[in-house]
Design a protein around this motif. Structure first.
Motif, PDB file in Angstrom:
ATOM      1  N   PRO A 133     -28.662 -52.350   0.767  1.00 54.75           N
ATOM      2  CA  PRO A 133     -28.901 -51.209   1.665  1.00 54.75           C
ATOM      3  C   PRO A 133     -28.868 -51.589   3.139  1.00 54.75           C
ATOM      4  N   LYS A 134     -29.106 -52.873   3.445  1.00 51.56           N
ATOM      5  CA  LYS A 134     -29.084 -53.310   4.841  1.00 51.56           C
ATOM      6  C   LYS A 134     -27.667 -53.533   5.361  1.00 51.56           C
ATOM      7  N   LYS A 135     -26.702 -53.714   4.441  1.00 50.76           N
ATOM      8  CA  LYS A 135     -25.347 -54.084   4.869  1.00 50.76           C
ATOM      9  C   LYS A 135     -24.280 -53.060   4.509  1.00 50.76           C
ATOM     10  N   ASN A 136     -24.649 -52.036   3.767  1.00 53.42           N
ATOM     11  CA  ASN A 136     -23.695 -50.995   3.379  1.00 53.42           C
ATOM     12  C   ASN A 136     -24.170 -49.666   3.955  1.00 53.42           C
ATOM     13  N   GLY A 137     -23.454 -49.155   4.961  1.00 57.65           N
ATOM     14  CA  GLY A 137     -23.854 -47.919   5.632  1.00 57.65           C
ATOM     15  C   GLY A 137     -23.924 -46.708   4.740  1.00 57.65           C
ATOM     16  N   TRP A 138     -23.296 -46.777   3.578  1.00 54.81           N
ATOM     17  CA  TRP A 138     -23.367 -45.674   2.609  1.00 54.81           C
ATOM     18  C   TRP A 138     -24.815 -45.362   2.225  1.00 54.81           C
ATOM     19  N   MET A 195     -31.181 -34.837 -11.657  1.00 58.62           N
ATOM     20  CA  MET A 195     -29.738 -34.601 -11.778  1.00 58.62           C
ATOM     21  C   MET A 195     -29.418 -33.941 -13.129  1.00 58.62           C
ATOM     22  N   THR A 196     -28.420 -33.095 -13.136  1.00 62.91           N
ATOM     23  CA  THR A 196     -28.035 -32.357 -14.348  1.00 62.91           C
ATOM     24  C   THR A 196     -26.633 -32.719 -14.835  1.00 62.91           C
ATOM     25  N   ARG A 197     -25.962 -33.582 -14.089  1.00 64.43           N
ATOM     26  CA  ARG A 197     -24.586 -33.959 -14.420  1.00 64.43           C
ATOM     27  C   ARG A 197     -24.325 -35.328 -13.821  1.00 64.43           C
ATOM     28  N   THR A 198     -23.505 -36.118 -14.499  1.00 63.00           N
ATOM     29  CA  THR A 198     -23.190 -37.433 -13.967  1.00 63.00           C
ATOM     30  C   THR A 198     -21.694 -37.689 -13.990  1.00 63.00           C
ATOM     31  N   LEU A 199     -21.244 -38.428 -12.992  1.00 61.38           N
ATOM     32  CA  LEU A 199     -19.855 -38.863 -12.888  1.00 61.38           C
ATOM     33  C   LEU A 199     -19.825 -40.383 -12.832  1.00 61.38           C
ATOM     34  N   GLY A 200     -18.830 -40.982 -13.458  1.00 57.12           N
ATOM     35  CA  GLY A 200     -18.709 -42.422 -13.388  1.00 57.12           C
ATOM     36  C   GLY A 200     -17.399 -42.902 -13.993  1.00 57.12           C
ATOM     37  N   PRO A 201     -17.027 -44.150 -13.763  1.00 54.62           N
ATOM     38  CA  PRO A 201     -17.677 -45.009 -12.777  1.00 54.62           C
ATOM     39  C   PRO A 201     -17.228 -44.688 -11.359  1.00 54.62           C
ATOM     40  N   VAL A 202     -18.192 -44.691 -10.445  1.00 52.30           N
ATOM     41  CA  VAL A 202     -17.935 -44.583  -9.012  1.00 52.30           C
ATOM     42  C   VAL A 202     -18.764 -45.692  -8.377  1.00 52.30           C
ATOM     43  N   SER A 203     -18.092 -46.686  -7.810  1.00 53.10           N
ATOM     44  CA  SER A 203     -18.776 -47.909  -7.385  1.00 53.10           C
ATOM     45  C   SER A 203     -18.567 -48.214  -5.898  1.00 53.10           C
ATOM     46  N   LEU A 204     -19.541 -47.977  -5.072  1.00 54.05           N
ATOM     47  CA  LEU A 204     -20.690 -47.091  -5.211  1.00 54.05           C
ATOM     48  C   LEU A 204     -20.321 -45.727  -4.642  1.00 54.05           C
ATOM     49  N   SER A 205     -19.581 -45.768  -3.530  1.00 56.01           N
ATOM     50  CA  SER A 205     -19.137 -44.552  -2.869  1.00 56.01           C
ATOM     51  C   SER A 205     -17.770 -44.144  -3.390  1.00 56.01           C
ATOM     52  N   ILE A 206     -17.451 -42.863  -3.265  1.00 57.59           N
ATOM     53  CA  ILE A 206     -16.112 -42.386  -3.614  1.00 57.59           C
ATOM     54  C   ILE A 206     -15.064 -43.064  -2.737  1.00 57.59           C
ATOM     55  N   TRP A 207     -15.495 -43.574  -1.568  1.00 55.20           N
ATOM     56  CA  TRP A 207     -14.577 -44.245  -0.642  1.00 55.20           C
ATOM     57  C   TRP A 207     -14.402 -45.724  -0.986  1.00 55.20           C
ATOM     58  N   GLU A 208     -15.133 -46.231  -1.974  1.00 55.94           N
ATOM     59  CA  GLU A 208     -15.042 -47.652  -2.297  1.00 55.94           C
ATOM     60  C   GLU A 208     -14.129 -47.865  -3.510  1.00 55.94           C
ATOM     61  N   GLU A 209     -14.683 -47.946  -4.720  1.00 54.39           N
ATOM     62  CA  GLU A 209     -13.834 -48.144  -5.907  1.00 54.39           C
ATOM     63  C   GLU A 209     -14.162 -47.089  -6.953  1.00 54.39           C
ATOM     64  N   PRO A 210     -13.582 -45.899  -6.835  1.00 51.08           N
ATOM     65  CA  PRO A 210     -13.849 -44.856  -7.824  1.00 51.08           C
ATOM     66  C   PRO A 210     -12.934 -44.979  -9.041  1.00 51.08           C
ATOM     67  N   GLN A 270     -20.799 -42.394  10.410  1.00 52.74           N
ATOM     68  CA  GLN A 270     -20.626 -43.491  11.359  1.00 52.74           C
ATOM     69  C   GLN A 270     -21.163 -44.816  10.836  1.00 52.74           C
ATOM     70  N   PRO A 271     -22.350 -44.855  10.186  1.00 53.03           N
ATOM     71  CA  PRO A 271     -22.803 -46.149   9.652  1.00 53.03           C
ATOM     72  C   PRO A 271     -21.811 -46.760   8.662  1.00 53.03           C
ATOM     73  N   GLU A 272     -21.167 -45.917   7.833  1.00 52.69           N
ATOM     74  CA  GLU A 272     -20.159 -46.430   6.903  1.00 52.69           C
ATOM     75  C   GLU A 272     -18.948 -46.965   7.647  1.00 52.69           C
ATOM     76  N   VAL A 273     -18.494 -46.199   8.628  1.00 56.31           N
ATOM     77  CA  VAL A 273     -17.332 -46.617   9.407  1.00 56.31           C
ATOM     78  C   VAL A 273     -17.614 -47.943  10.107  1.00 56.31           C
ATOM     79  N   ASP A 274     -18.813 -48.097  10.640  1.00 55.41           N
ATOM     80  CA  ASP A 274     -19.189 -49.334  11.323  1.00 55.41           C
ATOM     81  C   ASP A 274     -19.117 -50.528  10.372  1.00 55.41           C
ATOM     82  N   ASP A 275     -19.675 -50.345   9.156  1.00 54.66           N
ATOM     83  CA  ASP A 275     -19.690 -51.456   8.202  1.00 54.66           C
ATOM     84  C   ASP A 275     -18.306 -51.741   7.642  1.00 54.66           C
TER      85      ASP A 275
END
Length: 385
Positions: free
Chosen positions: A48-53, A125-140, A241-246
């Motif tokens: 959590p300290k190094k991933n702006g997501w 939560m009432t529904r789950t999606l996976g695998p999404v690791s971790l953000s949709i912008w990373e490795e979905p 912005q935190p994601e973009v920065d990281d």
């Protein structure tokens, strides 16, 4: 029913975190097409300290152990921005996620997925999606086609057996993502060349290289176009912005001015294309470690990369121009200019575009026009909780 000696528990502390990271190397190390990520990068992704997501998300990592041996792992996570998106765009209220999935066998797969589901239910939560690791912008998504060749930079690679194990837990496809590959050593078809040539005569169009010396300013321009261009897409969550920065810190060594282009129309930035030399090519022999001499080899490669493959992970045209002739013209011009630079300056012969939603007709039309073919398919699964 899980065997009595199979336990799934939350990750807690440095030893657990290390075990969570190391499992992927043990389970996938014999796959000649798996590219071991750098351990430092994996550690940063789950921190959590190094991933702006994590500025708009929360999650929990879990380990599965059998007889004291780590045999599985998974993350369960909730993205507060995804909860705010319209349900018709794929996410929305009640939607949680799991990812970073690895399992030694079907029993372990069932146990870790069940644990992730329980955690998500406990959060409402009432529904789950996976695998999404971790953000949709990373490795979905889970790789379901294309196991016979290594992935390009920032793309996932998973054992074929995982598909059956996930589907056995009641999951069905929510969305298919695809990548396209093409031979960039040869010129594009004549019709594409004519479109590019016509654009070059239009004084209102300017296709420019980015200026790495103004990295933050250029990133802000691309981010603004991206959030506008992709805003109506399935699975869209605004990049913050935190994601973009990281991500910027992570990708800056891979930024080369002639491989990232911004298209301006009447002086206004209206489109962009990001291309990255395939870092996985020098990474694959390093087996996930920069020691003892991996760091020197990597630094040398980054100074003047020679790569067979170039990947286009992101491309966008502002919403008001989408579905217009201008949009496709700008796209073809950026693709052609980057193709020339890739071949001439980096020795590339192959391009990969994606991922792309399998119903993104605009991008599919462009991929078809430049004679590219689908080479990898990923599925994001869903299930009601």
């Amino acid at each position: 029913m899980a065997s009595a000696d199979l336990k799934v528990r939350p990750v807690s502390g440095k030893a657990d975190t290390k075990a969570f990271i190391e499992l992927a190397y043990r389970l996938n190390g014999d796959d000649p097409n798996w590219v071991a990520p750098l351990r430092e990068e994996v550690a940063a992704t789950i921190s959590p300290k190094k991933n702006g997501w994590f500025s708009h998300a929360e999650g929990q990592l879990f380990l599965a152990e059998r007889g004291g041996k780590v045999v599985g792992r998974i993350s369960a996570h909730i993205d507060t921005l995804a909860l705010q998106m319209p349900p018709e765009q794929g996410f929305g209220p009640g939607t949680g996620f799991w990812g970073l999935f690895e399992a030694e066998d079907a029993e372990v797969a069932a146990a870790v997925i069940a644990q992730a589901e329980d955690w998500l239910r406990g959060k409402g939560m009432t529904r789950t999606l996976g695998p999404v690791s971790l953000s949709i912008w990373e490795e979905p998504g889970l790789l379901v086609k294309g196991h016979d060749h290594p992935p390009t930079v920032l793309m996932g690679h998973h054992p074929a057996r995982y598909q059956g194990w996930i589907e056995a837990q009641g999951y069905g496809p929510a969305k298919k993502l695809v990548t396209y590959e093409l031979d960039i050593s040869k010129e594009f078809p004549p019709i594409v060349q004519r479109i590019v040539a016509a654009g070059e005569k239009n004084t209102r169009i300017r296709i420019r290289e980015v200026n790495k010396a103004k990295f933050a300013e250029e990133a802000a321009i691309i981010l603004a176009i991206l959030n506008d261009a992709w805003g109506d897409n399935w699975g869209f969550v605004p990049l913050t912005q935190p994601e973009v920065d990281d991500v910027g810190k992570k990708l800056k060594p891979l930024v080369f001015n002639d491989l990232i282009r911004i298209a301006e129309y009447d002086g206004e930035p209206v489109a962009f294309m990001v291309t990255l030399p395939d870092l996985n090519e020098p990474l694959q022999p390093l087996k996930g470690s920069l020691l003892p001499f991996g760091w020197a080899k990597l630094l040398l490669w980054l100074r003047r990369p020679k790569a067979r493959t170039m990947r286009v992970p992101l491309m966008g045209v502002v919403k008001r121009l989408q579905s217009s002739r201008m949009a496709s013209q700008l796209a073809f011009m950026m693709i052609e200019y980057i193709r020339r630079a890739s071949v001439t300056h980096y020795g590339a012969s192959r391009g990969e575009i994606g991922w792309i939603l399998d119903d993104n007709q605009g991008m599919i039309a462009i991929a078809d026009a430049i004679e590219s073919k689908i080479n990898r398919e990923y599925l994001i699964y869903q299930k009601a909780l």
